[in-house]
Enzyme design. Structure first.
Site, PDB file in Angstrom:
ATOM      1  N   ASN A 111       0.860  -1.181   0.000  1.00 55.40           N
ATOM      2  CA  ASN A 111       0.000   0.000   0.000  1.00 55.40           C
ATOM      3  C   ASN A 111       0.903   1.239   0.000  1.00 55.40           C
ATOM      4  O   ASN A 111       1.487   1.583   1.018  1.00 55.40           O
ATOM      5  CB  ASN A 111      -0.884  -0.034   1.259  1.00 55.40           C
ATOM      6  CG  ASN A 111      -1.691   1.238   1.426  1.00 55.40           C
ATOM      7  OD1 ASN A 111      -1.832   2.023   0.487  1.00 55.40           O
ATOM      8  ND2 ASN A 111      -2.228   1.437   2.619  1.00 55.40           N
ATOM      9  N   LYS A 142       0.074   4.244  -0.241  1.00 56.61           N
ATOM     10  CA  LYS A 142      -0.587   5.418   0.358  1.00 56.61           C
ATOM     11  C   LYS A 142      -0.418   6.618  -0.565  1.00 56.61           C
ATOM     12  O   LYS A 142      -0.447   6.472  -1.773  1.00 56.61           O
ATOM     13  CB  LYS A 142      -0.050   5.675   1.774  1.00 56.61           C
ATOM     14  CG  LYS A 142      -0.026   4.404   2.623  1.00 56.61           C
ATOM     15  CD  LYS A 142       0.148   4.673   4.081  1.00 56.61           C
ATOM     16  CE  LYS A 142       0.326   3.350   4.816  1.00 56.61           C
ATOM     17  NZ  LYS A 142       0.131   3.439   6.239  1.00 56.61           N
ATOM     18  N   HIS A 147      -9.657   0.730   4.851  1.00 54.47           N
ATOM     19  CA  HIS A 147      -8.351   0.908   5.502  1.00 54.47           C
ATOM     20  C   HIS A 147      -8.522   1.864   6.683  1.00 54.47           C
ATOM     21  O   HIS A 147      -9.297   2.814   6.613  1.00 54.47           O
ATOM     22  CB  HIS A 147      -7.334   1.465   4.499  1.00 54.47           C
ATOM     23  CG  HIS A 147      -5.937   1.463   5.039  1.00 54.47           C
ATOM     24  ND1 HIS A 147      -5.483   2.437   5.895  1.00 54.47           N
ATOM     25  CD2 HIS A 147      -4.913   0.589   4.874  1.00 54.47           C
ATOM     26  CE1 HIS A 147      -4.233   2.161   6.234  1.00 54.47           C
ATOM     27  NE2 HIS A 147      -3.862   1.053   5.625  1.00 54.47           N
ATOM     28  N   GLU A 192      -6.864   4.251   7.772  1.00 55.99           N
ATOM     29  CA  GLU A 192      -6.638   5.680   7.471  1.00 55.99           C
ATOM     30  C   GLU A 192      -7.841   6.276   6.759  1.00 55.99           C
ATOM     31  O   GLU A 192      -8.129   7.460   6.904  1.00 55.99           O
ATOM     32  CB  GLU A 192      -5.343   5.839   6.654  1.00 55.99           C
ATOM     33  CG  GLU A 192      -4.130   5.610   7.549  1.00 55.99           C
ATOM     34  CD  GLU A 192      -2.878   5.168   6.829  1.00 55.99           C
ATOM     35  OE1 GLU A 192      -2.821   5.278   5.585  1.00 55.99           O
ATOM     36  OE2 GLU A 192      -1.948   4.696   7.512  1.00 55.99           O
ATOM     37  N   GLU A 239      -5.530  -5.460  10.501  1.00 54.89           N
ATOM     38  CA  GLU A 239      -4.528  -4.425  10.700  1.00 54.89           C
ATOM     39  C   GLU A 239      -4.800  -3.694  12.017  1.00 54.89           C
ATOM     40  O   GLU A 239      -5.586  -2.739  12.049  1.00 54.89           O
ATOM     41  CB  GLU A 239      -4.576  -3.414   9.556  1.00 54.89           C
ATOM     42  CG  GLU A 239      -4.253  -4.004   8.206  1.00 54.89           C
ATOM     43  CD  GLU A 239      -3.666  -2.948   7.287  1.00 54.89           C
ATOM     44  OE1 GLU A 239      -2.521  -3.134   6.860  1.00 54.89           O
ATOM     45  OE2 GLU A 239      -4.344  -1.940   7.036  1.00 54.89           O
ATOM     46  N   GLY A 251       2.179   1.949  10.783  1.00 54.63           N
ATOM     47  CA  GLY A 251       3.078   3.091  10.662  1.00 54.63           C
ATOM     48  C   GLY A 251       3.762   3.476  11.958  1.00 54.63           C
ATOM     49  O   GLY A 251       4.377   4.534  12.050  1.00 54.63           O
ATOM     50  N   SER A 273       3.276  -2.492  10.345  1.00 59.74           N
ATOM     51  CA  SER A 273       4.737  -2.440  10.504  1.00 59.74           C
ATOM     52  C   SER A 273       5.422  -3.767  10.157  1.00 59.74           C
ATOM     53  O   SER A 273       6.362  -4.183  10.836  1.00 59.74           O
ATOM     54  CB  SER A 273       5.115  -1.985  11.920  1.00 59.74           C
ATOM     55  OG  SER A 273       4.624  -0.678  12.158  1.00 59.74           O
TER      56      SER A 273
HETATM   57  C1  PEP Z   1      -0.838  -0.158   5.912  1.00 61.97           C
HETATM   58  O1  PEP Z   1      -0.781   0.933   5.378  1.00 61.97           O
HETATM   59  O2  PEP Z   1      -1.789  -0.906   5.658  1.00 61.97           O
HETATM   60  C2  PEP Z   1       0.222  -0.548   6.837  1.00 61.97           C
HETATM   61  C3  PEP Z   1       0.148  -1.705   7.432  1.00 61.97           C
HETATM   62  O3  PEP Z   1       1.261   0.351   7.032  1.00 61.97           O
HETATM   63  P1  PEP Z   1       2.673   0.036   7.752  1.00 61.97           P
HETATM   64  O4  PEP Z   1       3.220  -1.225   7.128  1.00 61.97           O
HETATM   65  O5  PEP Z   1       3.516   1.242   7.434  1.00 61.97           O
HETATM   66  O6  PEP Z   1       2.404  -0.124   9.186  1.00 61.97           O
END
Ligand code: PEP
Length: 255
Positions: A9, A11, A96, A98, A168, A174, A214
């Site tokens: 992703n 973003k 998601h 975000e 998630e 992040g 992460s």
């Molecule tokens: C994500 O954007 O779905 C995500 C898991 O980000 P990160 O790997 O940076 O935590």
């Protein structure tokens, strides 16, 4: 056995030159990733068309980060499922964290987006996860169940075949803080049990559940030990070919 899906992703990152350079770097090394694993990039909308051109005939799949629930209409700024298919997408993220946090995506809108994706021939990746406060209050199971029902209730089992789930935990996205393999496996097992109750054992066995939060090359192998983890949804580490490929190559079942 469910083939692993490793999804990046991106973003809100990258212009055309950087995006093309990244997929070129991924394609150059893609043969080092076990052939049965599926590789997916989810760039911003503006990069879909040029990337689709570059990825045609390769093993790298293309997806988008969101879609509108209507196919067309007076929705300024919206991008619909048929438009994403036309641009070359196979997958799309729905829900998601975000999007839930910054854009107010929730409830009925998510269920409609999920159905719009399926109706357009896209494969939705439905994201769910608890916040830190919800985890600390011992409400993880209840929150996941609520989000599961919010997006998926009433879907026919046949339609569910097109859906991938992504667990998630919001506190791990992040932040550099990853769920332990045990914590992740426990959440995934709970989601698979819910799939079985709602859609039957066959769908529960076939549906892929990705982990996101992460994920890095250094922790991917340990996470993927979990029998109910079927791949990774990767944010930050997907912006580097080396880091993303390190995850994609992670041995399964070896910590
Ligand atoms: C994500 O954007 O779905 C995500 C898991 O980000 P990160 O790997 O940076 O935590």
């Amino acid at each position: 056995m469910r083939p692993l899906l490793i999804a990046g992703n991106w973003k809100m990152h990258f212009g055309r030159a950087e995006g093309l350079a990244l997929v070129d770097a991924l394609l150059a090394e893609a043969a080092s990733v076990p052939a049965e694993r599926e590789l997916l990039v989810l760039p911003p909308f503006t990069l879909l068309a040029p990337l689709a051109e570059r990825l045609r005939g390769t093993r790298l799949r293309l997806g988008a980060q969101d879609l509108h629930w209507e196919a067309k209409g007076a929705y300024t700024g919206g991008v619909s499922g048929p438009m994403l298919r036309d641009a070359g997408c196979d997958y799309v993220l729905v829900g998601h964290s975000e999007r839930r946090l910054h854009f107010g995506d929730r409830g009925e809108a998510l269920a409609r987006k999920l159905r719009a994706a399926l109706n357009s021939g896209l494969r939705p990746i439905y994201c769910l996860g608890e916040s830190l406060a919800e985890r600390e209050e011992g409400r993880t199971g209840q929150v996941l169940a609520g989000q599961f029902d919010e997006g998926l209730a009433g879907l026919e089992a046949a339609a569910m075949r097109g859906v991938t789930l992504a667990y998630e935990p919001v506190w791990a996205i992040g932040t550099g803080r990853t769920a332990t393999p045990e914590t992740a496996q426990q959440a995934h097992a709970g989601l698979r049990a819910r799939l079985a109750a709602a859609f039957g054992e066959t769908i529960a066995r076939e549906t892929r559940i990705l982990y996101g939060g992460s994920v890095k090359a250094e922790n991917a192998a340990a996470l993927l030990q979990g029998p109910d983890l079927d791949g990774a949804l990767v944010g930050g580490a997907s912006l580097s070919a080396e880091a993303f490929l390190g995850i994609a190559r992670a041995p399964r079942g070896a910590a």
